[in-house]
Design a protein around this motif. Structure first.
Motif, PDB file in Angstrom:
ATOM      1  N   GLY A 245       0.811  -1.212   0.000  1.00 57.44           N
ATOM      2  CA  GLY A 245       0.000   0.000   0.000  1.00 57.44           C
ATOM      3  C   GLY A 245       0.839   1.254   0.000  1.00 57.44           C
ATOM      4  N   GLY A 246       2.176   1.107   0.070  1.00 54.66           N
ATOM      5  CA  GLY A 246       3.058   2.262   0.086  1.00 54.66           C
ATOM      6  C   GLY A 246       3.174   2.885  -1.299  1.00 54.66           C
ATOM      7  N   ASP A 247       3.717   4.072  -1.353  1.00 52.92           N
ATOM      8  CA  ASP A 247       3.856   4.797  -2.608  1.00 52.92           C
ATOM      9  C   ASP A 247       5.351   4.987  -2.872  1.00 52.92           C
ATOM     10  N   LEU A 248       5.814   4.464  -4.008  1.00 53.13           N
ATOM     11  CA  LEU A 248       7.236   4.482  -4.329  1.00 53.13           C
ATOM     12  C   LEU A 248       7.851   5.852  -4.118  1.00 53.13           C
ATOM     13  N   GLU A 249       7.076   6.881  -4.500  1.00 54.12           N
ATOM     14  CA  GLU A 249       7.553   8.256  -4.449  1.00 54.12           C
ATOM     15  C   GLU A 249       7.883   8.690  -3.011  1.00 54.12           C
ATOM     16  N   TYR A 250       7.163   8.120  -2.062  1.00 56.58           N
ATOM     17  CA  TYR A 250       7.333   8.575  -0.684  1.00 56.58           C
ATOM     18  C   TYR A 250       8.153   7.623   0.187  1.00 56.58           C
ATOM     19  N   VAL A 251       8.579   6.514  -0.416  1.00 56.93           N
ATOM     20  CA  VAL A 251       9.375   5.551   0.342  1.00 56.93           C
ATOM     21  C   VAL A 251      10.787   6.104   0.527  1.00 56.93           C
ATOM     22  N   ASP A 252      11.379   5.937   1.721  1.00 62.52           N
ATOM     23  CA  ASP A 252      12.741   6.450   1.912  1.00 62.52           C
ATOM     24  C   ASP A 252      13.725   5.623   1.099  1.00 62.52           C
ATOM     25  N   SER A 253      14.882   6.217   0.804  1.00 64.23           N
ATOM     26  CA  SER A 253      15.773   5.605  -0.180  1.00 64.23           C
ATOM     27  C   SER A 253      16.426   4.317   0.323  1.00 64.23           C
ATOM     28  N   VAL A 254      16.637   4.192   1.637  1.00 60.64           N
ATOM     29  CA  VAL A 254      17.219   2.944   2.141  1.00 60.64           C
ATOM     30  C   VAL A 254      16.258   1.785   1.905  1.00 60.64           C
ATOM     31  N   THR A 255      14.959   2.042   2.195  1.00 57.96           N
ATOM     32  CA  THR A 255      13.951   0.996   1.979  1.00 57.96           C
ATOM     33  C   THR A 255      13.875   0.626   0.502  1.00 57.96           C
ATOM     34  N   LEU A 256      13.894   1.648  -0.347  1.00 58.56           N
ATOM     35  CA  LEU A 256      13.789   1.399  -1.787  1.00 58.56           C
ATOM     36  C   LEU A 256      15.003   0.615  -2.285  1.00 58.56           C
ATOM     37  N   MET A 257      16.200   0.989  -1.804  1.00 56.39           N
ATOM     38  CA  MET A 257      17.419   0.287  -2.196  1.00 56.39           C
ATOM     39  C   MET A 257      17.332  -1.175  -1.781  1.00 56.39           C
ATOM     40  N   ARG A 258      16.917  -1.407  -0.526  1.00 57.12           N
ATOM     41  CA  ARG A 258      16.779  -2.782  -0.013  1.00 57.12           C
ATOM     42  C   ARG A 258      15.770  -3.579  -0.835  1.00 57.12           C
ATOM     43  N   ALA A 259      14.678  -2.900  -1.234  1.00 55.11           N
ATOM     44  CA  ALA A 259      13.627  -3.575  -1.987  1.00 55.11           C
ATOM     45  C   ALA A 259      14.142  -3.974  -3.364  1.00 55.11           C
ATOM     46  N   LEU A 260      14.971  -3.088  -3.965  1.00 56.34           N
ATOM     47  CA  LEU A 260      15.529  -3.396  -5.286  1.00 56.34           C
ATOM     48  C   LEU A 260      16.535  -4.538  -5.176  1.00 56.34           C
ATOM     49  N   GLN A 261      17.386  -4.477  -4.139  1.00 49.84           N
ATOM     50  CA  GLN A 261      18.379  -5.539  -3.938  1.00 49.84           C
ATOM     51  C   GLN A 261      17.700  -6.888  -3.696  1.00 49.84           C
ATOM     52  N   GLY A 262      16.553  -6.855  -3.044  1.00 49.72           N
ATOM     53  CA  GLY A 262      15.895  -8.114  -2.679  1.00 49.72           C
ATOM     54  C   GLY A 262      14.821  -8.514  -3.671  1.00 49.72           C
ATOM     55  N   ARG A 263      14.906  -7.989  -4.907  1.00 44.88           N
ATOM     56  CA  ARG A 263      13.858  -8.246  -5.900  1.00 44.88           C
ATOM     57  C   ARG A 263      13.753  -9.745  -6.213  1.00 44.88           C
ATOM     58  N   SER A 264      12.562 -10.162  -6.649  1.00 45.99           N
ATOM     59  CA  SER A 264      12.372 -11.584  -6.984  1.00 45.99           C
ATOM     60  C   SER A 264      11.684 -11.718  -8.342  1.00 45.99           C
ATOM     61  N   GLU A 265      11.811 -12.911  -8.962  1.00 42.48           N
ATOM     62  CA  GLU A 265      11.211 -13.161 -10.276  1.00 42.48           C
ATOM     63  C   GLU A 265       9.693 -13.094 -10.184  1.00 42.48           C
ATOM     64  N   LEU A 266       9.107 -12.555 -11.251  1.00 40.94           N
ATOM     65  CA  LEU A 266       7.645 -12.500 -11.303  1.00 40.94           C
ATOM     66  C   LEU A 266       7.116 -13.846 -11.774  1.00 40.94           C
ATOM     67  N   GLY A 267       6.043 -14.318 -11.233  1.00 41.43           N
ATOM     68  CA  GLY A 267       5.325 -15.493 -11.727  1.00 41.43           C
ATOM     69  C   GLY A 267       6.003 -16.824 -11.515  1.00 41.43           C
TER      70      GLY A 267
END
Lengths: 203, 203
Positions: free
Chosen positions: A181-203
């Motif tokens: 429910g978060g909004d990418l634009e308002y997420v702090d950069s550490v969280t966003l960096m962690r989210a990108l690093q921890g990305r997973s395959e779709l489907g």
């Protein structure tokens, strides 16, 4: 303060001021509110405070809050719950947060704080030794260290990980990423960096 | 809430929630803070609440707060204070506000509210009849009606003014204008209009 204020009133203002996030102005406002109230709000609160202090204790097993006559606590005693997994949290409130998800039915262990050199809190001030003992004396397969995501929570998690090394238990941390429910634009950069690093395959 | 939370804890959260400006989240945070504290903060607060309710009363003359054994209150009994002027305020806290200025040494009269049809508060719910009685039975030369500047405070002031008509007492309201240290740009327009209307000659 002026002599115009009776001592019981100033004493109550002082007592309220000792609570976190309640400054002298709020303390005065609460006190005068209770003075004005004709009902029993003040006495109910007084009784609730006394009961809370005299009728509760920490569970001798997981250190969550329990009542004087229920030890170990209801969660520790519940045989329907998974006995092999422990979620480690900082505070009793965190137990409630995990319980509210309705998605976990294992055990808990409340540390009662995090390692924080700034605040003079070391590992011995927390229930870490008790956690190690629980792992040694029971058949525990996984420890989920759910200390708060952040410097002190992470440091505490690493300390616990090292303390449990070689005890044959799986040690995990909850996933870090974007809040639902978060909004990418308002997420702090550490969280966003962690989210990108921890990305997973779709489907 | 889940059965994991002992009753004394939920009861205290409920009791805190009944206070104004304290929502369920703050109530829970205060409760868990007190649970964790090793000192006597909770019991001191409980005692202060009980003392406040059992050891204070309203002064039978001015209706400010006083202790059980001091009635009339210290201000009413102080023979060094001017006995001919009464500042009328809404709440005991307002007495403290005026006392803090250090510029007033007359009497007080606490209404315990304002006339507010919306909240079902009429003149009979306030200490207005008691004020009229004080004016009739004592040598009072001036009544300063210091109810809050605003609709309800102004309406209450007008009601009191009418109730005191013909009793030979001067009835005043504190000046309305720009707050000292205020910034013209940020002052609301009603205040600014009042300040312009109430302008006075320089020097």
């Amino acid at each position: 303060m002026s002599k115009a204020i009776p001592e019981p009133v100033t004493k109550l203002i002082e007592a309220f001021s000792r609570l976190p996030s309640i400054g002298p102005k709020t303390a005065a406002r609460l006190t005068y509110y209770l003075l004005r109230e004709q009902d029993d709000t003040a006495l109910v609160l007084a009784q609730a405070l006394t009961d809370m202090k005299t009728k509760t204790r920490f569970c001798s097993n997981c250190f969550n809050i329990t009542t004087q006559d229920v030890d170990p606590c209801a969660i520790c005693q519940d045989s329907n719950r998974d006995q092999t997994t422990i979620v480690v949290v900082e505070e009793p409130l965190d137990v409630q947060a995990v319980e509210r998800t309705g998605g976990y039915s294992g055990q808990y262990h409340v540390l009662h704080g995090v390692i924080s050199p700034v605040n003079g809190v070391g590992p011995d001030d927390l229930k870490i030794a008790e956690l190690v003992k629980r792992v040694e004396e029971n058949t525990i397969t996984e420890i989920i260290i759910a200390t708060n995501p952040g410097l002190e929570g992470d440091a505490t998690a690493m300390y616990i990980q090292r303390a449990l090394e070689g005890k044959g238990v799986r040690i995990t941390r909850p996933a870090r990423g974007l809040p639902t429910g978060g909004d990418l634009e308002y997420v702090d950069s550490v969280t966003l960096m962690r989210a990108l690093q921890g990305r997973s395959e779709l489907g």
